[in-house]
Scaffold this active site. Structure first.
Site, PDB file in Angstrom:
ATOM      1  N   TYR A 112       0.857  -1.190   0.000  1.00  0.00           N
ATOM      2  CA  TYR A 112       0.000   0.000   0.000  1.00  0.00           C
ATOM      3  C   TYR A 112       0.889   1.234   0.000  1.00  0.00           C
ATOM      4  O   TYR A 112       1.819   1.330   0.806  1.00  0.00           O
ATOM      5  CB  TYR A 112      -0.907   0.005   1.233  1.00  0.00           C
ATOM      6  CG  TYR A 112      -1.811   1.217   1.310  1.00  0.00           C
ATOM      7  CD1 TYR A 112      -2.840   1.399   0.379  1.00  0.00           C
ATOM      8  CD2 TYR A 112      -1.630   2.194   2.283  1.00  0.00           C
ATOM      9  CE1 TYR A 112      -3.657   2.509   0.432  1.00  0.00           C
ATOM     10  CE2 TYR A 112      -2.456   3.307   2.345  1.00  0.00           C
ATOM     11  CZ  TYR A 112      -3.469   3.466   1.416  1.00  0.00           C
ATOM     12  OH  TYR A 112      -4.286   4.574   1.474  1.00  0.00           O
ATOM     13  N   ASP A 119       9.370   2.735  -0.372  1.00  0.00           N
ATOM     14  CA  ASP A 119       8.336   3.416   0.404  1.00  0.00           C
ATOM     15  C   ASP A 119       8.590   3.078   1.869  1.00  0.00           C
ATOM     16  O   ASP A 119       8.220   2.012   2.350  1.00  0.00           O
ATOM     17  CB  ASP A 119       6.945   2.949  -0.042  1.00  0.00           C
ATOM     18  CG  ASP A 119       5.842   3.641   0.746  1.00  0.00           C
ATOM     19  OD1 ASP A 119       6.161   4.318   1.752  1.00  0.00           O
ATOM     20  OD2 ASP A 119       4.666   3.499   0.372  1.00  0.00           O
ATOM     21  N   LYS A 128       4.509   9.740   8.262  1.00  0.00           N
ATOM     22  CA  LYS A 128       4.257   9.268   9.636  1.00  0.00           C
ATOM     23  C   LYS A 128       5.250   9.845  10.648  1.00  0.00           C
ATOM     24  O   LYS A 128       5.128  10.992  11.026  1.00  0.00           O
ATOM     25  CB  LYS A 128       4.223   7.742   9.648  1.00  0.00           C
ATOM     26  CG  LYS A 128       3.119   7.223   8.670  1.00  0.00           C
ATOM     27  CD  LYS A 128       2.568   5.885   9.019  1.00  0.00           C
ATOM     28  CE  LYS A 128       1.666   5.341   7.931  1.00  0.00           C
ATOM     29  NZ  LYS A 128       0.305   5.131   8.282  1.00  0.00           N
TER      30      LYS A 128
HETATM   31  C1  LIG Z   1       3.770   2.302   3.301  1.00  0.00           C
HETATM   32  C2  LIG Z   1       2.801   3.429   3.160  1.00  0.00           C
HETATM   33  N1  LIG Z   1       2.940   4.301   2.143  1.00  0.00           N
HETATM   34  C3  LIG Z   1       2.111   5.328   1.983  1.00  0.00           C
HETATM   35  C4  LIG Z   1       1.054   5.540   2.836  1.00  0.00           C
HETATM   36  C5  LIG Z   1       0.148   6.695   2.626  1.00  0.00           C
HETATM   37  O1  LIG Z   1       0.379   7.662   3.610  1.00  0.00           O
HETATM   38  P1  LIG Z   1      -0.774   8.710   3.986  1.00  0.00           P
HETATM   39  O2  LIG Z   1      -1.837   7.936   4.687  1.00  0.00           O
HETATM   40  O3  LIG Z   1      -0.059   9.694   4.876  1.00  0.00           O
HETATM   41  O4  LIG Z   1      -1.234   9.339   2.729  1.00  0.00           O
HETATM   42  C6  LIG Z   1       0.868   4.669   3.905  1.00  0.00           C
HETATM   43  C7  LIG Z   1      -0.250   4.861   4.838  1.00  0.00           C
HETATM   44  O5  LIG Z   1      -0.552   4.072   5.688  1.00  0.00           O
HETATM   45  C8  LIG Z   1       1.753   3.588   4.075  1.00  0.00           C
HETATM   46  O6  LIG Z   1       1.611   2.712   5.074  1.00  0.00           O
END
Ligand SMILES: Cc1ncc(COP(=O)(O)O)c(C=O)c1O
Length: 426
Positions: free
Chosen positions: A145, A238, A266
């Site tokens: 994700y 990511d 985060k």
């Molecule tokens: C690995 C990862 N990338 C991107 C995101 C997206 O971040 P945001 O919720 O701040 O848009 C998340 C959100 O949980 C995530 O876990």
């Protein structure tokens, strides 16, 4: 029984306002059933709901709160920044300070851009990779994700997986036709995807946390790096969850694999809206105004988020990570003992202070095996734990988090509650 009258009343009002009564899908408790808890306050490792119940928090706002709730230094930094003005739409010193702190911790991020969410970070990194390589297709991991940008909503984990959505309505076939999906930990599938397509980039959570927490097999990330090099594609890590969670240098330091671009969010925003993408100097030179890849934001580099991020990063030294790992080890030992004592078949996965308890007998190495976990059993476990004052992610295919505010006694309380909960759901 917990009193839930005020949460229930608020949820009824919220459902009239927000789809599912929430502002982000997994909060709605659909995967575990019941009424979502409305939280009023958090302090350290603990949260209080609007009915006055308190819980030890092992969700940590889905990852950001590595210091726990309302850390005094973070609160003071935010207050001081707010007194100086909450937004300028112009450059500030705090951006430079936080950027330098990130670069020091993660040397692969030679240059970077601040945005306001993880979604923006991954969406922008992908645009940069396409702009830089002149190629369109990219490889994404099944069950990974990366936020909710259209191209990345194919075969996604987290709430998309939890709600059983094939992707998302409203995402056009065109938007995902250049997204090539391969399973995690499967080098042969990735090699085949490279061989069959002109690939701009691989985007990957080096330690996936949105199909539950899953570990890369030995040498897997290194071999992904080598494939990217062989096919002249960029490697995008990511690290929105793993960044500053599994160590100061993220998963890339732990596995010794240098990505071309990294996405953060985060923790780096200290609980305020912040995302970051960055990497190799030459690649980041593609970004406007230096280069032709456009990306912008009214609130980008927001002073409050900068202040919060700086306050958090200042506290994340080696001793902090040793402490987090010790807490994680204590939890792991306790849960393994509780599983053995109760005879419940489950897999406990942990990376430092992040963890998932999968209710399945077989090892979990990718999305297909993660989906074999018994979500009904997790739902019962979740509610048994909630009733015992332990707040967990309200879905099986997610990760829980320990913070520096947790004490040994809090971990022991988690373990004691889980012994009872496991015995009940067995
Ligand atoms: C690995 C990862 N990338 C991107 C995101 C997206 O971040 P945001 O919720 O701040 O848009 C998340 C959100 O949980 C995530 O876990």
């Amino acid at each position: 029984m917990r009193n839930t009258a005020v949460s229930t009343a608020l949820f009824e009002r919220a459902q009239k306002l927000f789809p599912g009564g929430v502002n982000s899908p997994v909060r709605a408790f659909q995967a575990v059933g019941g009424t979502p808890v409305f939280l009023a306050r958090g302090q350290g490792a603990r949260v209080w709901d609007v009915d006055g119940n308190s819980y030890l928090d092992f969700l940590g706002s889905w990852g950001p709160l590595i210091l726990g709730h309302a850390d005094p230094d973070v609160v003071a930094a935010i207050a001081a920044a707010a007194r100086d003005g909450t937004s300028f739409g112009a450059s500030t010193e705090r951006e430079v300070l936080l950027g330098e702190a990130i670069r020091d911790a993660m040397p692969s991020m030679q240059r970077m851009r601040f945005v306001s969410s993880g979604t923006e970070a991954t969406m922008s990194a992908l645009r940069v990779a396409r702009g830089h390589t002149g190629r369109i297709r990219f490889i994404k991991i099944e069950g990974g994700y990366h936020g909710h940008a259209d191209a990345l909503l194919a075969a996604a984990g987290s709430g998309v997986a939890t709600l059983g959505l094939p992707g998302s309505a409203g995402v056009t076939a065109g938007a995902v036709q250049d997204t090539i999906i391969v399973p995690f930990n499967d080098e042969a599938a990735m090699e085949a995807a490279f061989a069959a397509n002109q690939i701009a980039a691989v985007i990957i959570e080096p330690i996936p946390a949105n199909m539950g927490l899953v570990s890369p097999g030995p040498g897997y990330l290194r071999s992904v790096r080598q494939m990217c090099d062989r096919y002249n594609a960029l490697l995008i890590f990511d690290e929105v969850i793993s960044g500053f969670r599994v160590g100061r240098g993220g998963a890339q330091a732990i596995f010794g694999v240098r990505p071309d671009l990294t996405c953060l969010g985060k923790i780096v925003g200290g609980g305020l809206p912040l995302g970051v993408y960055g990497g190799q100097r030459t690649v980041m030179s593609e970004v406007a105004p230096e280069g032709p890849v456009y990306q912008a934001g009214t609130l980008s580099g927001n002073p409050l988020a900068m202040a919060a991020g700086l306050a958090v990063l200042r506290k994340l030294d080696q001793a902090a990570y040793s402490r987090l790992d010790a807490l994680g080890q204590r939890l792991e030992a306790g849960i393994r003992a509780a599983l053995a004592a109760t005879g419940v078949a489950a897999q406990f996965h942990r990376a430092g202070s992040a963890f998932t308890l999968f209710f399945c007998a077989e090892p979990v190495t990718d999305f297909a095996s993660a989906k074999r976990a018994d979500t009904g059993r997790y739902a019962r476990f979740f509610h048994e734990m909630l009733d015992r004052g332990i707040y967990l992610p309200p879905a099986q295919l997610e990760a829980g988090f320990i913070s520096l505010a947790h004490q040994d006694g809090d971990i022991d309380a988690f373990v004691a509650a889980s012994r009872e909960a496991l015995a009940t759901i067995r």
